[in-house]
Design a protein around this motif. Structure first.
Motif, PDB file in Angstrom:
ATOM      1  N   ALA A  16      39.490  43.881  32.847  1.00  0.00           N
ATOM      2  CA  ALA A  16      40.617  44.521  33.532  1.00  0.00           C
ATOM      3  C   ALA A  16      41.292  45.561  32.645  1.00  0.00           C
ATOM      4  CB  ALA A  16      41.621  43.464  33.983  1.00  0.00           C
ATOM      5  N   TRP A  17      41.616  45.178  31.400  1.00  0.00           N
ATOM      6  CA  TRP A  17      42.263  46.125  30.499  1.00  0.00           C
ATOM      7  C   TRP A  17      41.393  47.356  30.272  1.00  0.00           C
ATOM      8  CZ3 TRP A  17      47.069  46.568  29.634  1.00  0.00           C
ATOM      9  CH2 TRP A  17      47.925  45.480  29.422  1.00  0.00           C
ATOM     10  N   ARG A  18      40.122  47.143  30.037  1.00  0.00           N
ATOM     11  CA  ARG A  18      39.243  48.250  29.656  1.00  0.00           C
ATOM     12  C   ARG A  18      38.948  49.204  30.814  1.00  0.00           C
ATOM     13  NH1 ARG A  18      38.361  49.137  24.169  1.00  0.00           N
ATOM     14  NH2 ARG A  18      38.179  47.153  23.070  1.00  0.00           N
ATOM     15  N   THR A  19      39.213  48.772  32.041  1.00  0.00           N
ATOM     16  CA  THR A  19      39.006  49.652  33.189  1.00  0.00           C
ATOM     17  C   THR A  19      40.109  50.689  33.287  1.00  0.00           C
ATOM     18  OG1 THR A  19      37.843  47.887  34.354  1.00  0.00           O
ATOM     19  CG2 THR A  19      38.661  49.685  35.699  1.00  0.00           C
ATOM     20  N   GLY A  20      41.296  50.366  32.763  1.00  0.00           N
ATOM     21  CA  GLY A  20      42.423  51.287  32.818  1.00  0.00           C
ATOM     22  C   GLY A  20      43.457  50.806  33.808  1.00  0.00           C
ATOM     23  N   ILE A  21      44.355  49.949  33.351  1.00  0.00           N
ATOM     24  CA  ILE A  21      45.375  49.353  34.212  1.00  0.00           C
ATOM     25  C   ILE A  21      46.667  49.302  33.418  1.00  0.00           C
ATOM     26  CG2 ILE A  21      44.873  46.959  33.510  1.00  0.00           C
ATOM     27  CD1 ILE A  21      45.597  48.048  37.129  1.00  0.00           C
ATOM     28  N   GLY A  22      47.802  49.339  34.113  1.00  0.00           N
ATOM     29  CA  GLY A  22      49.070  49.374  33.407  1.00  0.00           C
ATOM     30  C   GLY A  22      49.462  48.061  32.761  1.00  0.00           C
ATOM     31  N   MET A  23      49.117  46.942  33.415  1.00  0.00           N
ATOM     32  CA  MET A  23      49.476  45.633  32.885  1.00  0.00           C
ATOM     33  C   MET A  23      48.514  44.587  33.417  1.00  0.00           C
ATOM     34  SD  MET A  23      53.003  43.385  33.393  1.00  0.00           S
ATOM     35  CE  MET A  23      54.068  44.682  32.761  1.00  0.00           C
ATOM     36  N   VAL A  24      48.216  43.626  32.566  1.00  0.00           N
ATOM     37  CA  VAL A  24      47.453  42.448  32.977  1.00  0.00           C
ATOM     38  C   VAL A  24      48.327  41.223  32.762  1.00  0.00           C
ATOM     39  CG1 VAL A  24      45.410  41.019  32.581  1.00  0.00           C
ATOM     40  CG2 VAL A  24      45.241  43.512  32.371  1.00  0.00           C
ATOM     41  N   ARG A  25      48.507  40.446  33.830  1.00  0.00           N
ATOM     42  CA  ARG A  25      49.182  39.149  33.713  1.00  0.00           C
ATOM     43  C   ARG A  25      48.113  38.071  33.741  1.00  0.00           C
ATOM     44  NH1 ARG A  25      54.676  39.519  34.578  1.00  0.00           N
ATOM     45  NH2 ARG A  25      55.393  41.311  35.819  1.00  0.00           N
TER      46      ARG A  25
ATOM     47  N   GLY B 194      37.141  41.067  36.628  1.00  0.00           N
ATOM     48  CA  GLY B 194      38.281  41.743  36.027  1.00  0.00           C
ATOM     49  C   GLY B 194      38.314  43.219  36.361  1.00  0.00           C
ATOM     50  N   ILE B 195      37.164  43.873  36.329  1.00  0.00           N
ATOM     51  CA  ILE B 195      37.079  45.286  36.702  1.00  0.00           C
ATOM     52  C   ILE B 195      37.563  45.475  38.132  1.00  0.00           C
ATOM     53  CG2 ILE B 195      35.518  47.226  37.124  1.00  0.00           C
ATOM     54  CD1 ILE B 195      33.655  46.019  34.979  1.00  0.00           C
ATOM     55  N   LEU B 196      37.057  44.650  39.031  1.00  0.00           N
ATOM     56  CA  LEU B 196      37.414  44.773  40.439  1.00  0.00           C
ATOM     57  C   LEU B 196      38.902  44.535  40.663  1.00  0.00           C
ATOM     58  CD1 LEU B 196      36.876  45.155  43.391  1.00  0.00           C
ATOM     59  CD2 LEU B 196      35.782  42.892  43.469  1.00  0.00           C
ATOM     60  N   GLY B 197      39.465  43.557  39.968  1.00  0.00           N
ATOM     61  CA  GLY B 197      40.905  43.337  40.078  1.00  0.00           C
ATOM     62  C   GLY B 197      41.699  44.546  39.635  1.00  0.00           C
ATOM     63  N   ALA B 198      41.267  45.179  38.536  1.00  0.00           N
ATOM     64  CA  ALA B 198      41.971  46.349  38.017  1.00  0.00           C
ATOM     65  C   ALA B 198      41.840  47.541  38.959  1.00  0.00           C
ATOM     66  CB  ALA B 198      41.438  46.710  36.633  1.00  0.00           C
ATOM     67  N   VAL B 199      40.634  47.789  39.460  1.00  0.00           N
ATOM     68  CA  VAL B 199      40.433  48.902  40.392  1.00  0.00           C
ATOM     69  C   VAL B 199      41.301  48.713  41.645  1.00  0.00           C
ATOM     70  CG1 VAL B 199      38.749  50.029  41.911  1.00  0.00           C
ATOM     71  CG2 VAL B 199      38.112  49.442  39.568  1.00  0.00           C
ATOM     72  N   THR B 200      41.325  47.486  42.153  1.00  0.00           N
ATOM     73  CA  THR B 200      42.089  47.193  43.367  1.00  0.00           C
ATOM     74  C   THR B 200      43.588  47.315  43.142  1.00  0.00           C
ATOM     75  OG1 THR B 200      40.327  45.680  44.061  1.00  0.00           O
ATOM     76  CG2 THR B 200      42.448  45.463  45.163  1.00  0.00           C
ATOM     77  N   ALA B 201      44.073  46.771  42.021  1.00  0.00           N
ATOM     78  CA  ALA B 201      45.505  46.864  41.718  1.00  0.00           C
ATOM     79  C   ALA B 201      45.923  48.312  41.493  1.00  0.00           C
ATOM     80  CB  ALA B 201      45.830  46.028  40.487  1.00  0.00           C
ATOM     81  N   GLY B 202      45.086  49.079  40.817  1.00  0.00           N
ATOM     82  CA  GLY B 202      45.403  50.478  40.585  1.00  0.00           C
ATOM     83  C   GLY B 202      45.494  51.266  41.876  1.00  0.00           C
ATOM     84  N   ALA B 203      44.546  51.031  42.781  1.00  0.00           N
ATOM     85  CA  ALA B 203      44.571  51.718  44.077  1.00  0.00           C
ATOM     86  C   ALA B 203      45.800  51.319  44.880  1.00  0.00           C
ATOM     87  CB  ALA B 203      43.297  51.402  44.856  1.00  0.00           C
ATOM     88  N   ALA B 204      46.153  50.035  44.842  1.00  0.00           N
ATOM     89  CA  ALA B 204      47.323  49.561  45.576  1.00  0.00           C
ATOM     90  C   ALA B 204      48.609  50.159  45.007  1.00  0.00           C
ATOM     91  CB  ALA B 204      47.385  48.038  45.541  1.00  0.00           C
ATOM     92  N   ALA B 205      48.696  50.248  43.683  1.00  0.00           N
ATOM     93  CA  ALA B 205      49.890  50.798  43.052  1.00  0.00           C
ATOM     94  C   ALA B 205      50.075  52.269  43.406  1.00  0.00           C
ATOM     95  CB  ALA B 205      49.814  50.623  41.537  1.00  0.00           C
TER      96      ALA B 205
END
Length: 283
Positions: A49-58, A209-220
């Motif tokens: 998740a972090w390495r995909t490019g996301i603002g925060m990981v909980r 983790g990648i998919l979670g980051a891509v999805t969260a980024g798109a939603a944000a």
């Protein structure tokens, strides 16, 4: 013939940070993954998740995985709070899940945010009201199909993935040498793994983790992209990072962390091109 997924498609799904962004506007992904028996899955998913490019990981999980996650990625937040997408189930087993953990997972699955459902949480996907993408391998897919009253013999086929998506009312990302993504509305695509070295332990946790980051980024960003498009993009990034990792060792073998560590290179190259407009996938 199934639609393929390529760099141009992935570029339109990913976001490029701007001077106006902060860690929240870039997206926050939450993970409830890992267990005492399989703590490494939490580390791998968080790293992906972090390495995909996301603002925060909980990360919200048991004490042993939490310690390992913080040792590897101390920037990870281990307090509950707002997220734009969840990843659940990686490195867990439904047989070992406590009643309390089941209640917490059901709360996530009944919430408003999209959920990536992996491994030990797949048995809960059918009752979800949240937008869901399930990420089974063939064996897990067969078990899921049986629970849905479908023929498990269709677990390896694109037609089977499409049938499961329709029955489940969720996006299916069927992992394999050719990864199939199918939406309940009938949209399908295939992503060929560019290297067979990707077939190694832990890479599925990185993919989640990648998919979670891509999805969260798109939603944000409130980007007009579908959950199926996010899933296809994650699978494409996963494969390209594996290829880059293998090429770094003369085409040799790689580990799951190698895949995660090469994600920034793939994302950076992908977003180095001209500005693009987010793509809406019509199902």
């Amino acid at each position: 013939m199934l639609r393929s997924w390529a760099a141009d498609d992935a570029t339109r799904v990913l976001g490029r940070p701007t001077a106006h962004d902060d860690k929240y506007s870039r997206g926050v992904v939450g993970l409830r993954t890992g267990s005492r028996q399989f703590p490494g899955a939490a580390v791998l998913g968080v790293e992906g998740a972090w390495r995909t490019g996301i603002g925060m990981v909980r990360y919200l999980g048991p004490s042993r995985p939490t310690r390992l996650v913080l040792a590897r990625r101390p920037e990870t937040v281990t307090a509950d709070g707002r997220v734009q997408a969840w990843v659940i189930g990686s490195g867990t087993s439904s047989e070992d899940r406590t009643d309390a953990e089941t209640r917490m997972l059901r709360e996530v699955l009944d919430g408003p945010d999209p959920v990536v459902v992996d491994a030990g949480a797949l048995d809960l996907a059918a009752s979800a009201t949240a937008p869901v993408v399930v990420t089974p391998h063939a064996g897990e897919h067969a078990k899921l199909r049986s629970a849905l009253g479908l023929d498990p013999d269709g677990a390896r086929s694109s037609a089977g993935a499409a049938e499961t998506a329709a029955a489940l009312g969720a996006v299916v990302l069927l992992k394999g040498a050719t990864t199939i993504v199918a939406s309940p509305e009938g949209w399908e695509c295939a992503i060929e793994a560019p290297t067979s070295w990707l077939a190694t332990a832990g890479t599925g946790d990185v993919l989640a983790g990648i998919l979670g980051a891509v999805t969260a980024g798109a939603a944000a960003r409130r980007a007009p992209v579908s959950l199926a498009a996010c899933a296809a993009t994650a699978a494409w990034l996963h494969g390209q990072a594996a290829l880059a990792a293998s090429e770094a060792v003369a085409g040799g073998p790689i580990t799951a962390l190698d895949v995660a560590e090469h994600l920034p290179l793939v994302v950076g190259r992908l977003l180095a091109g001209p500005e693009t407009t987010p793509m809406l996938i019509e199902s």
